[in-house]
Each structure stands twice: as C-alpha cells, then as structure tokens.
Design a protein around this motif. Structure first.
Motif, PDB file in Angstrom:
ATOM      1  N   HIS A   1      -3.153  -0.188   0.732  1.00  0.00           N
ATOM      2  CA  HIS A   1      -2.970  -1.553   0.209  1.00  0.00           C
ATOM      3  C   HIS A   1      -1.499  -1.821  -0.069  1.00  0.00           C
ATOM      4  CE1 HIS A   1      -7.145  -2.604  -0.048  1.00  0.00           C
ATOM      5  NE2 HIS A   1      -7.432  -1.591  -0.826  1.00  0.00           N
ATOM      6  N   CYS A   2      -0.855  -0.848  -0.659  1.00  0.00           N
ATOM      7  CA  CYS A   2       0.551  -0.995  -1.017  1.00  0.00           C
ATOM      8  C   CYS A   2       1.389  -1.239   0.237  1.00  0.00           C
ATOM      9  CB  CYS A   2       1.015   0.254  -1.748  1.00  0.00           C
ATOM     10  SG  CYS A   2       2.668   0.159  -2.413  1.00  0.00           S
ATOM     11  N   SER A   3       1.132  -0.446   1.283  1.00  0.00           N
ATOM     12  CA  SER A   3       1.906  -0.587   2.516  1.00  0.00           C
ATOM     13  C   SER A   3       1.652  -1.942   3.172  1.00  0.00           C
ATOM     14  CB  SER A   3       1.580   0.564   3.480  1.00  0.00           C
ATOM     15  OG  SER A   3       1.948   1.794   2.883  1.00  0.00           O
ATOM     16  N   GLU A   4       0.410  -2.423   3.096  1.00  0.00           N
ATOM     17  CA  GLU A   4       0.124  -3.772   3.618  1.00  0.00           C
ATOM     18  C   GLU A   4       0.962  -4.815   2.902  1.00  0.00           C
ATOM     19  OE1 GLU A   4      -4.062  -4.784   3.282  1.00  0.00           O
ATOM     20  OE2 GLU A   4      -4.527  -2.983   4.474  1.00  0.00           O
ATOM     21  N   LEU A   5       1.073  -4.665   1.582  1.00  0.00           N
ATOM     22  CA  LEU A   5       1.805  -5.650   0.787  1.00  0.00           C
ATOM     23  C   LEU A   5       3.296  -5.653   1.090  1.00  0.00           C
ATOM     24  CD1 LEU A   5       0.064  -5.171  -2.707  1.00  0.00           C
ATOM     25  CD2 LEU A   5      -0.119  -7.180  -1.213  1.00  0.00           C
ATOM     26  N   VAL A   6       3.854  -4.485   1.387  1.00  0.00           N
ATOM     27  CA  VAL A   6       5.302  -4.447   1.629  1.00  0.00           C
ATOM     28  C   VAL A   6       5.657  -4.626   3.108  1.00  0.00           C
ATOM     29  CG1 VAL A   6       5.832  -3.070  -0.432  1.00  0.00           C
ATOM     30  CG2 VAL A   6       5.398  -1.908   1.747  1.00  0.00           C
TER      31      VAL A   6
END
Ligand SMILES: *[C@@H]1O[C@H](CO)[C@@H](O)[C@H](O)[C@H]1NC(C)=O
Ligand SMILES: *[C@@H]1O[C@H](CO)[C@@H](O)[C@H](O)[C@H]1NC(C)=O
Ligand SMILES: *[C@@H]1O[C@H](CO)[C@@H](O)[C@H](O)[C@H]1NC(C)=O
Ligand SMILES: *[C@@H]1O[C@H](CO)[C@@H](O)[C@H](O)[C@H]1NC(C)=O
Length: 324
Positions: A172-177
């Motif tokens: 999720h974090c990588s999707e957001l950044v």
C-alpha cells in the motif's frame, strides 16, 4: 560526628560518593523500553545510574521523558515513536511536526519508529489496518526520511500474521508513493520486532525476518521469555543477550522488563526490579552491573549493612585523618 540519620542520608546518596564504574562503556545496541509507573518515580533514575551500559531509550511516544530531559541525545539517545494513528484523520502530521520541532529546539533526533503492534488491537497493540497505516506513514515518515532521519518499520507481535501485515503495508505504501507507471518502493532503515517465547523460537523468528528483509537492521524493541520460572527466564536472558550482541544483523534491542515484579504483565520473574524497586539479577546484568541475588518476587529491601559499614568506615577514616 555524624548522626545516624546523616549516615543514612549518605548511604542513600552513596552512588554519588562511590560511582560504581564511571568509565563503563555504554553498549550502542542496548536500550531501555521505558514504562514509568507514577507511583515509583524513584525507579526512573535506576536506568541511567553510574556504570549503566544503556545508550538509548523509547517510551512509545514522540516526546522525551521528563525523567531524562536533562540528558542529551549523545548521552542517552531518545527515539520517538508514533504509537498509533487517528483513524478519522490519516493525514494528521502532528508526529512529523513534533519531531521537526524537537530538532529545531536542538535535540539531534536521527531515528524514529513506526506503530506499536498494529497487527493486534488489545494488550497495547494499536490495531491499524495496513492500508490506513500506509497513509499515516506517508504523511509522517516519508517527510522525515527526506530530512535524513532513519525510520523503523511498525513493530509487529511475534505472531505469524505480522509478516503478512508488513507485506500488505509495504505494498500500500509503495502504491501511495508511486506515480503513474513508474514504481517507487517505500524504503526503511530498520525493522523492530517483539518476542516473548523461548530462545529457539526467538532465533528462528529473527532468521525469518532476516530472510524477508535482507540488508535491514533488526531491532528487538520488546522481548522477554514471559511467564516462566526464574531459571529459564535467566537462561533465555543470557542467551538472547549474547546472541544479539554478537549478530551484525541486530542493530538494537530493549528488554521488556523495566518495572517492578508486581506490575508485570509478562510474568513475575521477567522484570528488572523486585517489589521494592531493587535490581534483580537480569536487571543488573542488563545494565552491566554485578549480580544482586535479588529474587524478583521479593518485597523486602535487601540487607544494606555492608554498604553502610563501608560509608561509616570511610567517614571515621576521614575524621581521624582530620584529627591527626
Ligand atoms: C547528530 O547525531 C549524528 C549521529 O550520532 C551525528 O552524526 C551528527 O553529527 C549529529 N549532529 C549534530 C548537529 O550534532
Ligand atoms: C520494489 O519492490 C519489489 C518487491 O519487493 C521488487 O521486486 C522491485 O524490484 C522493487 N522496485 C524498485 C524500483 O526498487
Ligand atoms: C544486500 O547487500 C548486498 C551487498 O551490499 C547486495 O549485493 C544485495 O543486492 C543487497 N540485497 C538487497 C535485497 O538489497
Ligand atoms: C547469566 O550470566 C551471568 C553473567 O552475566 C552469570 O553470572 C549467570 O550465572 C548466568 N546465568 C545463567 C542461568 O546462565
């Protein structure tokens, strides 16, 4: 001639008169998981006494503890933690802002840690779904990384589901950044872990984390062999300490036990203090001090006469040399 009451006062402050080992080397890995009890403020000073090898601490919060406010980062490094999130306001940046303010005010913060046991919602866990945690992480930790601060991932319980939570969180974090088609991965500097079972399980848990997070420093930010008899408690304590000091993969550790036995939720034998606030054997060994022989479950203050006699003898010696 000193009155008995004055001798008692000198005994009470004898650590100032007779520093145990002023030159003791602090252990860069060894830290304090600080869980103060307002009923026993005197216990707060145990951890930074002369000779203590502890070099860092955290307190589950963003602000340094008042008990250690006078100590600089170099003397006793404080590592801020964002314990949990406000589920109604995942963009809240008060953690990031507060860390930035601490730095502006002159405290050289170089590391921060993520959420406490978000994989559970009881027993001190912050119970955050990975997707929500990722939003709060991007709002707070990514900007701190851009300031050059090292960041530790959220600290899971020792349960197997923790690994699943971490992978979902990182996705999720990588999707957001990431933007558009160019994939950016969220990055981190260290991985906190917690453990409360036997040594074989501990070593295997560490091995699994090393496998899944190669090249990542592991910090064991809560651990003990919970709810055991004294002997296995101490055996685990010694083996795990030797193991973590030796392993390059371990960047830091903090035992869960800086409290009195009767206050313990990890069993009466695990803590660093007995019920009178005296260091138990594991407490003394952790600080780098001599074995005390104090039974964790004892309530009585151990016999202090030898120290009183040392002080009294020294005082007599001083007055004699004054007279002659
Ligand atoms: C802050 O601490 C880091 C790590 O110990 C050190 O490298 C750096 O020089 C310190 N910065 C200041 C301004 O003291
Ligand atoms: C991001 O992480 C994935 C999964 O761990 C990996 O396969 C990929 O190579 C990484 N991408 C970058 C740009 O580092
Ligand atoms: C880990 O570090 C080694 C040596 O620096 C490097 O060859 C390897 O690619 C790194 N692995 C990952 C997953 O970053
Ligand atoms: C643990 O280590 C201490 C020294 O650090 C030693 O005195 C003690 O006997 C050891 N205890 C066990 C159970 O291994």
């Amino acid at each position: 001639m000193l009155l008995p009451a004055q001798i008692l006062r000198l005994v009470a402050t004898s650590s100032l008169l007779f520093p145990l080992a002023v030159t003791a080397q602090r252990n860069p890995k060894r830290g304090l998981c600080f869980t103060p009890n307002a009923d026993y403020p005197e216990d707060n000073q145990v951890w930074t006494q002369s000779g203590s090898q502890l070099s860092w601490y955290y307190n589950y919060g963003v602000d340094p503890s008042p008990a250690f406010a006078d100590l600089s980062q170099e003397e006793f490094e404080f590592i801020p933690m964002m314990w949990g999130v406000d589920r109604d306001n995942l963009q809240d940046t008060s953690f990031r802002d507060r860390v930035a303010r601490l730095i502006e005010d002159g405290r050289n913060i170089t590391r921060v840690m993520g959420f406490n046991e978000p994989d559970i919602d009881h027993s001190g866990g912050s119970g955050i779904p990975p997707r929500d945690a990722a939003r709060a992480w991007v709002a707070n930790f990514v900007p701190l990384q851009e300031m050059g601060i090292q960041v530790g991932l959220p600290a899971m319980t020792g349960a197997p589901a923790g690994l699943v939570w971490l992978h979902e969180f990182l996705d999720h974090c990588s999707e957001l950044v990431s933007s558009g088609n160019s994939r950016t991965n969220c990055t981190y500097d260290f991985l906190p872990v917690h453990w409360y079972d036997n040594f074989e399980g501990f070593a295997s848990h560490i091995g699994e984390r090393v496998f899944h997070f190669p090249n990542t420093s592991i910090w064991v930010t809560e651990y003990a062999y919970a709810h055991q008899e004294l002997e296995p408690t101490q055996q685990f304590f010694n083996m795990s300490l030797e193991y973590m000091d030796r392993l390059d993969e371990i960047g830091g550790y903090s035992y869960f036990g800086a409290f009195r036995s009767a206050e313990s939720n990890v069993g009466p034998n695990a803590p660093f203090l007995n019920n009178a606030g005296d260091l138990t054997d594991v407490g003394a060994w952790y600080l780098g001090l001599d074995t005390t022989g104090v039974d964790p479950q004892s309530a009585a203050v151990p016999w202090r006469a030898p120290l009183a006699m040392v002080v009294a003898a020294t005082l007599v010696g001083v007055s004699f040399s004054g007279i002659y």
